[in-house]
Design a protein around this motif. Sequence first.
Motif, PDB file in Angstrom:
ATOM      1  N   PHE A   1       0.833  -1.197   0.000  1.00  0.00           N
ATOM      2  CA  PHE A   1       0.000   0.000   0.000  1.00  0.00           C
ATOM      3  C   PHE A   1       0.869   1.249   0.000  1.00  0.00           C
ATOM      4  CE2 PHE A   1      -2.189   3.407   2.317  1.00  0.00           C
ATOM      5  CZ  PHE A   1      -3.318   3.553   1.520  1.00  0.00           C
ATOM      6  N   GLN A   2       1.909   1.248   0.846  1.00  0.00           N
ATOM      7  CA  GLN A   2       2.798   2.409   0.913  1.00  0.00           C
ATOM      8  C   GLN A   2       3.510   2.637  -0.418  1.00  0.00           C
ATOM      9  OE1 GLN A   2       5.350   1.423   4.188  1.00  0.00           O
ATOM     10  NE2 GLN A   2       3.876   2.140   5.730  1.00  0.00           N
ATOM     11  N   LYS A   3       3.948   1.552  -1.044  1.00  0.00           N
ATOM     12  CA  LYS A   3       4.629   1.657  -2.333  1.00  0.00           C
ATOM     13  C   LYS A   3       3.673   2.210  -3.398  1.00  0.00           C
ATOM     14  CE  LYS A   3       7.225  -0.989  -5.734  1.00  0.00           C
ATOM     15  NZ  LYS A   3       7.749  -2.294  -6.126  1.00  0.00           N
ATOM     16  N   ARG A   4       2.453   1.701  -3.398  1.00  0.00           N
ATOM     17  CA  ARG A   4       1.450   2.161  -4.374  1.00  0.00           C
ATOM     18  C   ARG A   4       1.157   3.650  -4.180  1.00  0.00           C
ATOM     19  NH1 ARG A   4      -0.472   2.299  -9.201  1.00  0.00           N
ATOM     20  NH2 ARG A   4      -2.706   2.453  -9.337  1.00  0.00           N
ATOM     21  N   GLN A   5       1.025   4.083  -2.935  1.00  0.00           N
ATOM     22  CA  GLN A   5       0.767   5.497  -2.657  1.00  0.00           C
ATOM     23  C   GLN A   5       1.929   6.362  -3.125  1.00  0.00           C
ATOM     24  OE1 GLN A   5      -2.121   6.939  -1.526  1.00  0.00           O
ATOM     25  NE2 GLN A   5      -2.845   4.865  -1.910  1.00  0.00           N
ATOM     26  N   LYS A   6       3.142   5.879  -2.905  1.00  0.00           N
ATOM     27  CA  LYS A   6       4.329   6.617  -3.329  1.00  0.00           C
ATOM     28  C   LYS A   6       4.362   6.730  -4.856  1.00  0.00           C
ATOM     29  CE  LYS A   6       9.319   6.688  -2.573  1.00  0.00           C
ATOM     30  NZ  LYS A   6      10.452   6.013  -1.942  1.00  0.00           N
ATOM     31  N   GLU A   7       4.040   5.638  -5.548  1.00  0.00           N
ATOM     32  CA  GLU A   7       4.001   5.656  -7.011  1.00  0.00           C
ATOM     33  C   GLU A   7       2.925   6.617  -7.518  1.00  0.00           C
ATOM     34  OE1 GLU A   7       3.372   1.592  -8.081  1.00  0.00           O
ATOM     35  OE2 GLU A   7       5.471   1.042  -7.737  1.00  0.00           O
TER      36      GLU A   7
END
Length: 59
Positions: free
Chosen positions: A8-14
């Motif tokens: 989730f954190q990676k997706r938000q960062k992307e």
Amino acid sequence: MAKPNFKFQKRQKELDRKKKQDEKMQRKQERETASTKDDSDAVPAPEEDALPLPITTSH
């Protein structure tokens, strides 16, 4: 204790990165259209009707 959701954190960062890039591209396009608009107002483009027709001869 809950485990962190790294996906989730990676997706938000992307998504944040893509949003920032889109905003940058939009600002760049606005700058280009503004400069193009200013250039086109300063020098009017010749119309096709105003150009002389080429002389053709038939054999």
